[in-house]
Structure formats: structure tokens, C-alpha cells
Design a protein around this motif. Structure first.
Motif, PDB file in Angstrom:
ATOM      1  N   CYS A 196       3.583  -1.253   3.833  1.00 21.11           N
ATOM      2  CA  CYS A 196       3.242   0.139   3.563  1.00 21.11           C
ATOM      3  C   CYS A 196       4.478   0.943   3.189  1.00 21.11           C
ATOM      4  O   CYS A 196       5.553   0.731   3.745  1.00 21.11           O
ATOM      5  N   SER A 198       0.748   7.659   3.128  1.00 19.98           N
ATOM      6  CA  SER A 198       1.090   7.851   4.545  1.00 19.98           C
ATOM      7  C   SER A 198       0.060   8.685   5.299  1.00 19.98           C
ATOM      8  O   SER A 198       0.335   9.192   6.377  1.00 19.98           O
ATOM      9  N   GLU A 223      -4.752   6.246   4.049  1.00 13.37           N
ATOM     10  CA  GLU A 223      -4.001   5.000   3.901  1.00 13.37           C
ATOM     11  C   GLU A 223      -4.013   4.182   5.186  1.00 13.37           C
ATOM     12  O   GLU A 223      -4.058   2.946   5.133  1.00 13.37           O
ATOM     13  N   HIS A 224      -3.998   4.858   6.340  1.00 13.20           N
ATOM     14  CA  HIS A 224      -4.099   4.088   7.586  1.00 13.20           C
ATOM     15  C   HIS A 224      -5.431   3.335   7.615  1.00 13.20           C
ATOM     16  O   HIS A 224      -5.500   2.154   7.969  1.00 13.20           O
ATOM     17  N   ALA A 280      -5.278   0.406   5.193  1.00  6.42           N
ATOM     18  CA  ALA A 280      -4.415  -0.660   5.722  1.00  6.42           C
ATOM     19  C   ALA A 280      -5.152  -1.430   6.811  1.00  6.42           C
ATOM     20  O   ALA A 280      -5.178  -2.671   6.828  1.00  6.42           O
ATOM     21  N   GLY A 319       4.084   4.828   4.822  1.00  9.52           N
ATOM     22  CA  GLY A 319       3.356   4.527   6.053  1.00  9.52           C
ATOM     23  C   GLY A 319       3.479   5.630   7.086  1.00  9.52           C
ATOM     24  O   GLY A 319       4.023   6.706   6.807  1.00  9.52           O
ATOM     25  N   MET A 325       0.112   3.082  10.872  1.00  6.97           N
ATOM     26  CA  MET A 325       0.202   1.967   9.922  1.00  6.97           C
ATOM     27  C   MET A 325       1.279   0.978  10.341  1.00  6.97           C
ATOM     28  O   MET A 325       1.206  -0.219  10.020  1.00  6.97           O
ATOM     29  N   LEU A 346       0.852  -1.190   0.000  1.00  6.50           N
ATOM     30  CA  LEU A 346       0.000   0.000   0.000  1.00  6.50           C
ATOM     31  C   LEU A 346       0.890   1.243   0.000  1.00  6.50           C
ATOM     32  O   LEU A 346       1.781   1.383   0.849  1.00  6.50           O
ATOM     33  N   CYS A 391       6.465  -1.034   7.553  1.00  9.45           N
ATOM     34  CA  CYS A 391       6.536   0.207   6.775  1.00  9.45           C
ATOM     35  C   CYS A 391       7.944   0.371   6.217  1.00  9.45           C
ATOM     36  O   CYS A 391       8.936   0.081   6.891  1.00  9.45           O
TER      37      CYS A 391
END
Ligand code: AMP
Ligand code: GLY
Length: 428
Positions: free
Chosen positions: A30, A8, A12-13, A16, A33, A37, A5, A43
Motif C-alpha cells: 500500500c 490511504s 482503500e483499507h 486492501a 496506506g 492497512m 494499492l 505500507c
């Protein structure tokens, strides 16, 4: 399966967090990240716009699926490069992502496919732009053609203000992004965000969400990246949603495919619900931030099959099966409140200490997504961006979701932060 993924932010969190719950998923890697995350999957310190670095990382991890969160790597063509290397990618091609990266491109497509939107003109010279302006009525909507970090739209109340904005934009106020500008008719109504997951042919519609772009309560003050969101948004009634499907999404997807640039990924349709029906304000080539956070929180089912089919094809005719896996019928009302650093969207302090995030996340129905956080030496959580945390909650009703989100906000101790206190007001 393993996922890589890219991104950041809070969006995205949330992605995820949601994807990691899928029984199909082993690891969510990630890049780059954030501290939130970090707790979901490994990450890697590669920036979201470092295309060479991301390709190298993908070759090293060999993910079964790459999910691209933000617009920058899409506009730089990361999807195309990864697809050419044989990866399955959730995210449109560079060409299709121009629906977000170029307002002039996007308006031209809408005109060609007969999609309802504001009347407009496209200009690279000041004189014809100012002549066009005089045929329009105030307020005047001026847009830099290219990506300008959400700041490229100016709404001017007077001709004088609009004229000087035209001069500034065309002389490089937003660099190359404003070398071309779009002037639009002002649309009256209420805005909402509709998200379509698509493989270029089939389409899955998620519940409509509403963002809160202004920094202050009651929608006052300057525009921001978004101070909070909720879903479902009742302004998008069943009737409006079906018009969005027939009058906007269907002709766009069909037209893009026919013109040799099928759109794969998630299409963000920013609409204005006007007296004449829904009209497009903008398209984005990605999930909204913070809208994504409420969608991921409210969805009961698995998001991964829908993301995978958008990346690999075969959605058309099978939409109902994927909608069932998403459990769209049981979507729970959800709300997110953005905690931002005092001063945002202007200048703000970095490095201030935040406490109580764990306590907030332990409250019933609450999940705190990280957006602009960092971990200082000694392990303390600190702020490193403007929008820092997204306190997100679901509930049996929107009222309950909002109350839970604010209970989460109140459990966090961060004197240098602030939030809006009226998220969801239009629906409540
Ligand atoms: P955009 O980046 O194109 O979404 O524009 C930012 C914001 O400006 C939108 O969310 C709207 O609130 C406003 N806006 C943009 N275009 C128009 C328009 N044609 N009429 C009214 N408001 C607009
Ligand atoms: N929430 C607005 C955006 O993501 O563009």
C-alpha cells in the motif's frame, strides 16, 4: 500475485482487506496506506499524488497489478504512465478520468451519447451565466468544473445568492477548478450510487449503494465526504437498475470506446431516481467512499478476478463467470457508520486518542476500516483527519447490519468523535 494499492482512506483499507482474502493474492502493498492497512500489507510512505514517487515504487516492487483508489492520481495520469511502463492497472486513463475531473467534459459526453441528466450550461464569464440562470427555476445548481475535494457544488435558493456564487467561483473560489462553471437544472428525487467494473467493453454491476452526504441526522447540515452508507439500496429496484444499465452505462462505455478513450476501472454512476427514471448527477472515476466499504463487506466472493479482468481486458461475453466468482447472488446487506472528529466538516482537533477499535472489530459481523488515523509515539491510535473510522458490518438483513455497526460504534471510546445515528433510514 502481488498488488500495489494506491491511497490511504477507508475505501482503500476496505479494498486492501478484501483483496488480501483472495486466494490469488500473496501481498497487498500500500502507498501510502494507513494504520489499518498496515495490518494487511506493507505500507510505503509515498503520497497518492506523488506520481514520480509512485512510479519509482512500482518499478521497485514490480507488482502484478496496480489498483488506484482515489481520483487525484487518476486525474494526474498515473494509469497512463504505469501502463506505458508495462504494468497492469485498475483505473481509467487521464482522458477517461475527466468524467470525474471535469464536469463540463462529463456533461458534454452525456449530451453526445444521449444519457439522461439535468439540462445545463457551461460558462467562463459571469454575464452569460447570469442570463442563463434567469431561464432556470430555483433552486439553482452551480458546479465548479474541476476537482474541488467534494466542495465544488453549491445549491442556491435565490437569484441573489446564485449571482454572488457565480462571481465568487469565476474569480477563483476553487482556484483553477472554478475557472469554468456548470449551471444545472435541479433534479428532484432520491440519490443512489451504482458501480460498474469494466474493461471498457464488458460490465459487471455491483449492488447499488446509498451514501449519506449531510453531516446531521435526517440529512441536515452541510455536505460532507459521506457520513455512512449501506447496500443494497432498495430505491434502485430491478427496473431502475436495468434502466441504468441500458440508458446510462451502455451508451457511456460504448461512446467512450468509440471516441478513442475506453473507460477501464470502476465507473461510479451517481444517480437521481426521478419521476421520469434514473438521471446522472455525476460520474466518478473510482469507488465511492464510504460506499466501497459496504460493497467490500457485503461481497461474499472474490473481488480480485473482476479487478484483474478490468485491468487486462476480456470481460465482454464473460460477465456471468466473473459475477459468479463475486457471488453477487449472495451479497449480504451491509452498512457503515463514519466516525468523524467533532467540528467536521468545519475545523476540528487532531491528535485525540481513540480506544476500543479492536473490541469493536471483534464483534460479530463487524470490521472497522481506518480512514484518518495515525499512531502516536507509544503506540496509541489517534485521529488525524475529519473522517476517521468506518465502522462497517454485514448481517442477514439491513436492520441487523445497521444494529451491528452501531454496536461497533458503541464499543469505541473516542469522546472527541461523533457519528450520525440514522444510517440506512431511507431503506429501514
Ligand atoms: P456532485 O458533486 O455533482 O455529486 O454534487 C454534490 C451533491 O449535490 C449531489 O450529491 C446532490 O445531492 C446535489 N446535486 C448535484 N447536482 C444536482 C442536481 N442537478 N439536482 C439536484 N441535486 C444535485
Ligand atoms: N461517497 C461519495 C464519493 O465518494 O464521492
Amino acid at each position: 500475485m502481488n498488488i500495489l494499492l494506491i491511497g490511504s482512506g477507508g475505501r482503500e483499507h476496505a479494498l486492501a482487506w478484501k483483496m488480501a482474502q483472495s486466494p490469488l493474492v500473496d501481498v497487498v502493498h500500500c502507498a501510502p496506506g494507513n494504520p489499518g492497512m498496515d495490518a494487511v500489507g506493507p505500507c510505503f510512505d509515498v503520497a497518492a499524488d506523488d506520481i514520480d514517487g509512485l512510479v519509482k515504487l512500482a518499478l521497485q516492487i514490480e507488482p502484478d497489478l496496480v489498483v488506484i483508489g482515489p481520483e487525484a492520481p487518476l486525474a494526474l495520469g498515473l494509469s497512463d504512465i504505469l501502463r506505458a511502463r508495462g504494468f497492469d492497472v485498475f483505473g481509467p486513463s487521464k482522458e477517461a478520468a475527466q468524467l470525474e475531473a471535469s464536469k463540463a467534459f462529463s456533461k458534454a459526453r452525456m449530451t453526445k451519447y444521449g444519457v439522461p441528466t439535468a439540462a445545463y450550461g457551461e460558462f467562463t464569464e459571469a454575464a452569460p451565466a447570469k442570463t442563463f440562470l434567469r431561464k432556470m427555476r430555483a433552486p439553482y445548481v452551480l458546479k465548479a468544473d474541476g476537482l474541488a475535494a467534494g466542495k465544488g457544488v453549491v445549491i442556491a435558493e435565490t437569484l441573489e445568492e446564485a449571482d454572488s456564487e457565480i462571481d465568487e467561483m469565476l474569480s477563483g473560489k476553487f482556484g483553477d477548478a472554478s475557472a469554468t462553471l456548470v449551471i444545472e437544472e435541479f433534479m428532484h428525487g432520491e440519490e443512489a450510487s451504482v458501480f460498474v467494473i469494466t474493461d471498457g467493453e464488458g460490465a459487471i454491476f455491483l449492488p447499488a449503494a446509498q451514501d449519506h452526504k449531510r453531516v446531521g441526522d435526517g440529512d441536515t447540515g452541510p455536505n460532507t465526504g459521506g457520513m455512512g452508507a449501506y447496500a443494497p439500496a432498495p430505491v434502485v429496484s430491478e427496473e431502475i437498475m436495468s434502466r441504468v444499465k441500458c440508458e446510462i452505462a451502455a451508451p457511456m462505455l460504448k461512446g467512450m470506446a468509440k471516441d478513442g478513450m475506453p473507460y477501464q476501472g470502476v465507473l461510479y454512476i451517481g444517480i437521481m431516481v426521478t419521476a421520469e427514471g434514473p438521471k446522472v448527477v455525476e460520474f466518478n472515476a473510482r469507488f465511492g467512499d464510504p460506499e466501497c466499504q459496504v460493497l467490500m463487506k457485503g461481497l461474499k466472493g472474490d473481488i480480485v478476478p473482476a479487478i484483474l479482468v478490468a485491468a487486462t481486458g476480456g470481460l465482454k461475453g464473460n460477465e456471468e463467470a466473473f459475477e459468479a466468482l463475486l457471488e453477487l447472488e449472495d451479497f449480504q446487506p451491509a452498512a457503515t457508520v463514519v466516525l468523524a472528529a467533532k467540528g467536521y466538516p468545519g475545523s476540528y482537533e487532531k491528535g485525540t486518542v481513540i480506544e476500543g477499535v479492536k473490541q469493536a472489530g471483534a464483534l460479530e459481523g463487524v470490521t472497522v476500516f481506518h480512514a484518518g488515523t495515525d499512531v502516536a509515539d507509544g503506540g496509541k491510535l489517534i485521529a488525524k483527519g475529519g473522517r476517521v473510522l468506518n465502522v462497517t458490518a454485514s448481517g442477514a438483513t439491513l436492520r441487523e447490519a445497521v444494529d451491528r455497526a452501531y454496536a461497533g460504534v458503541d464499543a469505541i471510546n473516542w469522546p472527541e468523535g461523533f457519528c450520525r445515528r440514522d444510517i440506512g433510514w431511507r431503506a429501514l
